[in-house]
Design a protein around this motif. Structure first.
Motif, short mmCIF file in Angstrom:
data_model
loop_
_atom_site.label_atom_id
_atom_site.label_comp_id
_atom_site.label_asym_id
_atom_site.label_seq_id
_atom_site.Cartn_x
_atom_site.Cartn_y
_atom_site.Cartn_z
N TYR A 206 0.83 -1.20 0.00
CA TYR A 206 0.00 0.00 0.00
C TYR A 206 0.87 1.26 0.00
O TYR A 206 0.47 2.30 -0.49
N TRP A 207 2.06 1.15 0.58
CA TRP A 207 2.90 2.33 0.75
C TRP A 207 3.85 2.57 -0.42
O TRP A 207 4.79 3.35 -0.30
N THR A 208 3.66 1.86 -1.52
CA THR A 208 4.52 2.06 -2.69
C THR A 208 3.67 2.57 -3.84
O THR A 208 2.79 1.86 -4.30
N PRO A 209 3.91 3.78 -4.33
CA PRO A 209 4.91 4.75 -3.87
C PRO A 209 4.48 5.42 -2.56
O PRO A 209 3.30 5.41 -2.21
N PRO A 210 5.43 6.01 -1.85
CA PRO A 210 5.13 6.63 -0.55
C PRO A 210 4.10 7.75 -0.66
O PRO A 210 4.12 8.52 -1.62
N ARG A 211 3.23 7.81 0.33
CA ARG A 211 2.21 8.87 0.34
C ARG A 211 2.10 9.53 1.71
O ARG A 211 1.25 10.39 1.91
N GLY A 212 2.97 9.15 2.65
CA GLY A 212 2.92 9.71 4.00
C GLY A 212 2.42 8.68 4.97
O GLY A 212 1.28 8.22 4.87
N THR A 213 3.25 8.29 5.93
CA THR A 213 2.91 7.19 6.81
C THR A 213 2.43 7.69 8.16
O THR A 213 2.10 8.86 8.34
N ASN A 214 2.38 6.79 9.14
CA ASN A 214 1.93 7.15 10.48
C ASN A 214 2.90 8.15 11.11
O ASN A 214 4.11 8.04 10.96
N THR A 215 2.37 9.11 11.83
CA THR A 215 3.20 10.14 12.44
C THR A 215 2.43 10.85 13.54
O THR A 215 1.21 11.00 13.47
N ASP A 216 3.15 11.31 14.56
CA ASP A 216 2.55 12.23 15.52
C ASP A 216 2.27 13.55 14.80
O ASP A 216 2.92 13.88 13.80
N TRP A 217 1.30 14.31 15.32
CA TRP A 217 0.97 15.59 14.66
C TRP A 217 0.61 16.63 15.70
O TRP A 217 -0.01 16.34 16.71
#
Length: 627
Positions: free
Chosen positions: A447-458
């Motif tokens: 799902y993450w290929t190509p990258p689209r922005g993964t899990n992150t604190d915000w």
């Protein structure tokens, strides 16, 4: 040993019950009953804390996912429009698309209805905790009041947003155990006054020394500052902001820090927005965070932030050609110049306006717009591997070189049909803010290929905005020198040139700085509507020479005039390639109450906003709290 500043909160069983078994798809409809029993679930301190964590997870949804709800907040503003141009359904012609009976909760339309559903859901979660607070055996009164104060914060957070999105709305202050069909709207100012009182209680009892992702005293004071501004209590707004800015615990991050501090090619702005720096104890700027990490058993969103997908232009769709007609760009992650790995592959949903991507960037010392921090399309390169060995010398020479600036006659940057959809494919963006580089999840999930922005604190609230809120309070009081000083605190951290003429400070100056600093953080529509209310209730002349009133708020307001001044797409009714024109109206200062919320409310009246069908059936909104 427990390290409070670094421990990440996760969802426990009671919190998951709240998320999965609360009210169903539409709040304030005929189906109000929850299948879980709070009297048996919320009977201890751990369960109460878990329920608070569920409220945090509910807030997190606004920022994450494809077509994240925050996109809708942004496109009702001066900073962005919906850039999806291969469909006719997105919220571009707002006059046509935004109606009470329209599709209001869909990725390819808008998320106006999502806000109504989820914010009232958040109110209900908070009310459940508040209603059951006396049924839990707390160790101390201090422990009890800290949890109660956190629940008050979440309820106030959602009502602050609701009244600046929908205006007068139903006020609920207790958990509902049976379905109701007798809701009435309550005046915005009555709701805000109650939220102010609750936040003042919370400010006394909520602590700063809590787990990351939990409510802090700083977050309470920050929200209280917004509520004080909304009520025209400008001295009190300054006082609540002062409790953060003069308290010693929080401050702007001015020096390099965190995991990227040693990278000499970057700067402190880059450090501030790295996914692994937001929640560390060294970061004194974070007031309130949502936590989203794929290495937490239940503390992440399945598809991650997708902020690169939302905010980066769809450069891979652009069909850039060389003069000979050869394909110029590839989105392959295996390319010698892997643009998708370096910058992400977007689809251009969030299309920044010329105002937010060009006009406000007049200072070439500003780190927020520095090379390597801010991206323009001409920073990308011709990377199609076929060019490297091309028999065409001109094509071969382009390989690895920056894209040439687009114009209709530049054959070195021409496109398949001789033109380019510049709405979706050609604009600048803040790389430092949206580059959420992939983690180990990409290796195991295609799902993450190509990258689209993964899990992150915000960040939800941080100190930079507190300075801008205090600057605004000083502006409303007429203390322009103090407003300028606060603006310069934020500007100096970014190494922007200081403002020097206090007499030139207007609300526009503050809004410009908010646009520079708070990309994909502030709910821009909410804040513009709040400011429009202040102009209308105080009668203070705006910088455009106009004086606004509440008598015709939905017909003439600062919100609309600001957008028509700064947003070229709406001002010029720019058409998309589908023939849809960007349009907005003065009454969009308030969103329509979804018709589904009114349909089953047979013994009451949830008022509709002026400009939308059903307004003519309104009754007087409640001017006091009715239990």
């Amino acid at each position: 040993m427990k390290i409070i500043n670094n421990k990440i909160t996760t969802l426990l069983t009671a919190g998951l019950f709240l998320l999965t078994n609360g009210c169903k798809e539409d709040y304030l409809t005929s189906d109000q009953l929850s299948v879980y029993s709070p009297e048996t679930s919320l009977n201890n301190v751990a369960a109460m804390r878990a329920a608070l964590n569920a409220l945090g997870a509910n807030v997190r949804q606004e920022y994450f996912g494809d077509s994240a709800p925050l996109l809708t907040e942004s496109l009702f503003s001066d900073v962005a429009v919906e850039g999806t141009t291969d469909k006719s359904t997105p919220a571009q012609d707002l006059v046509t698309r935004i109606t009470p009976d329209a599709e209001l909760n869909h990725n390819d339309y808008n998320k106006v209805g999502w806000y109504w559903i989820e914010e009232f859901r958040g109110v209900r979660y908070a009310n459940t905790i508040i209603s059951y607070i006396d049924k839990v055996p707390f160790t101390t009164e201090e422990e009890k009041n800290a949890i109660l104060g956190s629940a008050y914060f979440y309820r106030a957070y959602h009502y602050y947003r609701l009244v600046h999105q929908f205006g007068d709305v139903p006020l609920q202050l207790k958990d509902e155990s049976t379905p109701r069909d007798d809701f009435y709207s309550t005046k915005r100012e009555v709701i805000l006054q109650k939220m102010k009182e609750d936040l003042e209680f919370a400010q006394t009892w909520v602590k700063d020394d809590v787990n990351k992702g939990e409510v802090t005293k700083g977050a309470v004071s920050h929200l209280l500052t917004k509520v004080n501004l909304s009520l025209g209590r400008f001295d009190e707004a300054i006082a609540s902001a002062n409790s953060i800015l003069n308290g010693g615990r929080y401050g702007l991050m001015r020096d390099r820090f965190g995991s990227t501090a040693g990278d000499a090619t970057k700067n402190v702005i880059w450090d501030l927005h790295r996914m692994d720096n937001k929640a560390i104890s060294a970061n004194r700027e974070a007031l309130f965070l949502v936590i989203d990490r794929d290495n937490l058993a239940s503390g992440f969103t399945p598809n991650g932030s997708q902020v690169m997908r939302n905010c980066v232009p769809a450069w891979h769709f652009a069909n850039v050609k060389t003069p000979s007609g050869a394909t110029a760009i590839t989105d392959a992650i295996t390319a010698e110049f892997p643009l998708t790995l370096w910058y992400g592959r977007g689809i251009g949903r969030y299309r920044g306006t010329p105002y937010s991507t060009q006009y406000i960037w007049t200072d070439n010392t500003d780190l927020r717009h520095a090379p390597g921090m801010w991206m323009d399309m001409t920073d990308l390169v011709y990377n199609n591997p076929a060019l490297k060995n091309s028999q065409n010398a001109a094509d071969k020479a382009l390989y690895g070189k920056p894209l040439q600036a687009y114009n209709s006659t530049n054959v070195a940057a021409r496109f398949t049909n001789g033109s380019l959809d510049t709405i979706r494919h050609w604009f600048g963006w803040p790389h430092y803010k949206v580059f959420i580089n992939s983690t180990n999840r990409e290796a195991r999930d295609p799902y993450w290929t190509p990258p689209r922005g993964t899990n992150t604190d915000w960040y939800v609230f941080r100190v930079a905005e507190t300075y801008l809120l205090r600057a605004e309070a000083h502006y409303w009081k007429g203390d322009l020198a103090a407003a300028m000083a606060d603006l310069n605190e934020v500007r100096s951290r970014a190494q922007a040139q200081p403002l020097t003429n206090a007499s030139e400070i207007t609300i526009g100056t503050i809004l410009d700085e908010r646009a520079r600093e708070l990309y994909w953080e502030e709910p821009r529509k909410t804040e513009l509507t709040r400011i429009a209310y202040i102009f209308a209730t105080t009668g203070k002349p705006a910088y455009n020479g106009k004086v606004y009133t509440m008598a015709n708020f939905s017909d003439a307001n600062f919100f609309y005039d600001r957008i028509m001044e700064k947003n070229d797409f709406y001002k010029n009714e720019v058409p998309t390639v589908m023939g849809v024109k960007f349009r907005i109206a003065p009454y969009h200062v308030l969103w329509p109450v979804p018709a589904s919320a009114q349909r089953f409310n047979t013994r009451g009246r949830i008022n509709q906003n002026k400009g939308y069908s059903g307004y003519e059936e309104n009754v007087a909104a409640l001017d006091k709290i009715v239990e």
